[in-house]
Design an enzyme around this catalytic site. Structure first.
Site, short mmCIF file in Angstrom:
data_model
loop_
_atom_site.label_atom_id
_atom_site.label_comp_id
_atom_site.label_asym_id
_atom_site.label_seq_id
_atom_site.Cartn_x
_atom_site.Cartn_y
_atom_site.Cartn_z
N GLU A 159 0.79 -1.22 0.00
CA GLU A 159 0.00 0.00 0.00
C GLU A 159 0.82 1.27 0.00
O GLU A 159 0.45 2.27 0.64
CB GLU A 159 -0.92 0.00 1.23
CG GLU A 159 -0.20 0.04 2.57
CD GLU A 159 0.13 -1.31 3.16
OE1 GLU A 159 0.40 -1.39 4.36
OE2 GLU A 159 0.12 -2.31 2.41
N HIS A 195 -8.48 -3.41 -1.18
CA HIS A 195 -7.74 -3.54 0.07
C HIS A 195 -6.61 -2.51 0.13
O HIS A 195 -6.47 -1.77 1.12
CB HIS A 195 -7.17 -4.96 0.20
CG HIS A 195 -6.41 -5.21 1.45
ND1 HIS A 195 -6.99 -5.71 2.59
CD2 HIS A 195 -5.11 -4.99 1.77
CE1 HIS A 195 -6.08 -5.82 3.54
NE2 HIS A 195 -4.92 -5.38 3.07
N GLU A 196 -5.80 -2.45 -0.92
CA GLU A 196 -4.66 -1.52 -0.90
C GLU A 196 -5.14 -0.07 -0.90
O GLU A 196 -4.51 0.79 -0.27
CB GLU A 196 -3.74 -1.80 -2.08
CG GLU A 196 -3.24 -3.24 -2.20
CD GLU A 196 -2.61 -3.78 -0.93
OE1 GLU A 196 -2.13 -2.99 -0.09
OE2 GLU A 196 -2.61 -5.01 -0.75
N HIS A 242 -6.02 1.04 2.53
CA HIS A 242 -4.84 1.36 3.33
C HIS A 242 -4.49 2.85 3.27
O HIS A 242 -3.74 3.34 4.13
CB HIS A 242 -3.64 0.55 2.85
CG HIS A 242 -3.44 -0.74 3.58
ND1 HIS A 242 -3.30 -0.82 4.95
CD2 HIS A 242 -3.33 -2.01 3.12
CE1 HIS A 242 -3.11 -2.08 5.31
NE2 HIS A 242 -3.13 -2.82 4.22
N GLU A 277 -4.22 -3.81 9.40
CA GLU A 277 -4.85 -4.78 8.50
C GLU A 277 -6.31 -5.10 8.86
O GLU A 277 -7.12 -5.32 7.96
CB GLU A 277 -4.02 -6.06 8.46
CG GLU A 277 -2.64 -5.86 7.87
CD GLU A 277 -2.65 -5.38 6.43
OE1 GLU A 277 -3.71 -5.39 5.79
OE2 GLU A 277 -1.57 -4.99 5.94
N ASP A 316 7.50 -10.26 10.90
CA ASP A 316 6.72 -11.00 9.91
C ASP A 316 5.92 -12.13 10.54
O ASP A 316 4.93 -12.59 9.97
CB ASP A 316 7.63 -11.57 8.82
CG ASP A 316 7.92 -10.56 7.72
OD1 ASP A 316 7.51 -9.39 7.88
OD2 ASP A 316 8.56 -10.92 6.73
N TYR A 351 -5.58 -9.74 10.02
CA TYR A 351 -6.48 -9.31 8.95
C TYR A 351 -7.94 -9.61 9.27
O TYR A 351 -8.78 -8.71 9.32
CB TYR A 351 -6.10 -10.00 7.64
CG TYR A 351 -4.79 -9.58 7.04
CD1 TYR A 351 -4.74 -8.78 5.90
CD2 TYR A 351 -3.57 -10.02 7.56
CE1 TYR A 351 -3.54 -8.42 5.32
CE2 TYR A 351 -2.36 -9.65 6.99
CZ TYR A 351 -2.35 -8.84 5.87
OH TYR A 351 -1.16 -8.48 5.31
#
Length: 644
Positions: A310, A334-335, A338, A357, A415, A423
């Site tokens: 994003e 979705h992006e 953001h 998210e 990560d 999400y």
């Protein structure tokens, strides 16, 4: 000697910045962020354990890059000038670095400053770069990135669609930008920035910022190179500084939107994303003005490790969403979402990744509902629930601490927190709040929430305080159970599960096919991509070869153009050691590097003993040089291979 910072050093010993402002007005974009009158960096949840920075002593507020992209050496070489907000008694600034070759550090007058690179952590965190300020509020660092910088993917011409020119792209999330930019690489330390990038003549540079020279400009004394200039006036999380360089063409999609891609991919990309302006308008109607000027897309080569990233003004997307029928454009929604949740209001640390998210998945679904209808949104939400429950199982069940929204990632790679819990559980939480207070009140609050917190980091505690002050009435907060939702593992009983009516017919088809093996019970031609995914993912993991052959030969699944459909099919095929899918598996894994697809398929192959393991290792040996480090970092351990 001046002191060297330690990773996760206690913040209590730091001096609070003087005269930083209240941080209550969105217009005060350079001010230190505050929660309840306290600097966010002095709160427990505002401390970023994945950065060496000591922002209460000295904080980066602007980055100015002047870099040469050296494709021969695969390095970025040049300078980074940092403007600092320094406490009254601040003596040093501590930056994040991993593999950077520091050549010189000077102040704003060009006078040399003392600096020291601390010990490397041996993992993703790298090492602290500590600079003695001697009163300076600006430092210029001359440096070069390492050839293997994790954020940078240098592609040979053979690895591009055009096949004639090299390509470079960056991926900074979560903490990879410290491998090519010496700054405080923490999402809570927002920084404005500008850049001048020089590249070989014939290539085009684009960045996640206003493009001041979209066609480039000559470089004095360097006839074979061209310079591009960029400016991001608003402070952003440093992981959002992104670059790509290659043979790129552009096509407008609307007054403020367009798409970049290699020339051979441009037409297909523009067709796939032709609804982009409608998405932007729908998002603004929901939650307020789009504040970043333009919203363009960049379609990257197949090795890009994510579905999308994003980056402000310029979302990076994978070509695996070019299905030809717009069936995967929810990723673009979705992006785009953001641009509000994540870019405008950002998690202060990676422990609160869900604040980016979870909000974005909820918002994405509302955009899809506005543009494509309620049933389409319901199918996407229902699939998201299934993905969430699958991750719950993979993480060890509902009691696993990693099923919490607010995580404890101390000593871990950030990560590790990028699962469907952040999400989908985050989105389910927000749907539960919406159902409790009503959509009208929830929408009004969320719109104002983005305004109140614009261009600032946020924590879970800060969110709860905002909800208590501006949303909840009476016993609503207790009815929802905020602490249980955010700080405890599992899924509360009041979770709102959006279920699709159309999936009921799909579930019946699953049962009928499982019993009879007759493809006639499958209404594949009339189904949407979401219904097809529901069917493939819902089939028993053990199917006989006759049924697998019937599915493949009827629906041509080995050659499915839709990457999500093909991925779902290949998972099923591998689980049943279906030999006729081996060529498709190999082509798919060699043809792209999207971690969402690559990691599970290699894991599935490795689980199949002599049938899958030698096959997986052979493919990975060929594919690994094409994959981004984000992907290889995940798959290396699975397959038992690495550079060494």
């Amino acid at each position: 000697m001046f002191k060297i910072a330690k990773l996760m050093a206690p913040f209590a010993a730091m001096t609070i910045l003087a005269a930083c402002g209240s941080g209550t007005e969105p217009s005060e974009r350079g001010a230190a962020p505050m929660i309840g009158g306290t600097s966010i960096y002095a709160t427990d949840e505002g401390q970023d354990r994945h950065s060496y920075a000591q922002p209460l002593e000295a904080r980066v507020i602007h980055v100015s890059l002047d870099l040469n992209a050296d494709f021969d050496e695969q390095r970025m070489v040049g300078t980074a000038t940092l403007d600092l907000d320094v406490a009254e008694d601040g003596e040093e600034v501590v930056l994040d670095s991993k593999g950077l070759e520091i050549r010189e550090v000077v102040n704003g007058s060009g006078e040399a400053l003392r600096w020291e690179m601390g010990a490397d952590s041996g993992d993703v965190h790298g090492a602290p770069l500590t600079i003695a300020l001697d009163g300076a509020e600006q430092v210029t660092i001359t440096y070069a990135s390492a050839p293997g910088a994790s954020a940078l993917q240098w592609l040979s011409p053979e690895q591009t669609a055009g096949g004639e020119d090299p390509f470079l792209f960056s991926q900074g999330q979560a903490i990879l930008n410290r491998t090519w930019i010496p700054t405080q690489d923490s999402p809570g330390i927002r920084q404005s920035w500008d850049a001048r990038i020089t590249v070989p003549e014939g290539l085009r540079a684009v960045m996640s910022a206003e493009m001041l020279t979209p066609e480039g400009e000559p470089v004095d004394g360097e006839p074979g190179r061209r310079a591009y200039r960029f400016r991001m006036a608003d402070p952003v999380a440093p992981y959002l500084i992104a670059i790509a360089i290659g043979d790129l063409a552009f096509q407008e999609l609307g007054e403020r939107s367009g798409v970049y891609a290699e020339p051979s991919m441009l037409s297909a990309a523009a067709s796939e994303f032709e609804d982009l302006e409608e998405m932007i308008a729908a998002a603004e109607e929901l939650y307020g003005e789009y504040r970043w000027g333009r919203y363009d897309l960049l379609v990257l080569p197949p090795s890009f490790p994510f579905g999308g990233m994003e980056n402000p003004r310029l979302t990076f997307v994978t070509p695996t969403i070019l299905a030809g029928d717009k069936s995967l454009v929810s990723l673009i929604a979705h992006e785009l979402a953001h641009s509000w949740s994540g870019n405008l209001v950002t998690n202060a640390s990676w422990d609160d990744f869900w604040l980016n998210e979870g909000f974005t998945v909820y918002f994405e679904n509302r955009i899809m509902e506005a543009v494509y209808g309620t049933e389409q949104a319901a199918m996407l939400a229902d699939l998201g629930w299934a993905d969430m429950m699958a991750d719950v199982e993979d993480l060890g069940g509902l009691t696993s601490p990693d099923t919490r929204l607010h995580l404890d990632l101390e000593g871990r790679d950030p990560d590790d927190g990028m699962t469907n819990i952040a999400y989908e559980k985050g989105a389910v939480f927000l749907r539960t709040v919406e159902e409790t207070v009503g959509r009208a009140r929830f929408d009004a609050w969320l719109r104002d929430y983005f305004d109140r917190n614009a261009f600032r980091p946020q924590t879970s505690a800060g969110l709860i305080a905002d909800m208590d002050a501006n949303l909840f009435q009476g016993e609503e907060a207790a009815q929802i159970g905020l602490d249980q939702w955010i700080y405890e593992p599992g899924l509360p009983e009041n979770a709102v599960h959006v279920q699709s009516n159309r999936f009921r017919a799909v579930d019946q088809a699953i049962a009928n096919f499982t019993d009879s093996g007759e493809v006639a019970v499958i209404n594949w031609p009339e189904w949407t991509t979401q219904e097809r995914l529901r069917f493939l993912d819902g089939l028993p993991r053990e199917l006989d070869e006759e049924r697998l052959e019937a599915l493949e030969s009827t629906f041509d699944l080995n050659d499915a153009r839709n990457s999500e459909i093909r991925f779902a099919w290949l998972k099923l095929a591998i689980a049943n050691r279906y030999d006729d899918a081996r060529d498709s598996v190999e082509d798919f894994l060699l043809g792209m590097g999207r971690r969402k697809f690559v990691a599970p398929l290699f894991e599935a192959l490795m689980a199949e003993g002599d049938w899958g393991r030698p096959f997986a290792r052979r493919i990975y040996g060929e594919a690994r040089p094409r994959y981004h480090s984000v992907t290889t970092n995940t798959v290396d351990e699975t397959v038992g291979m690495s550079d060494g």
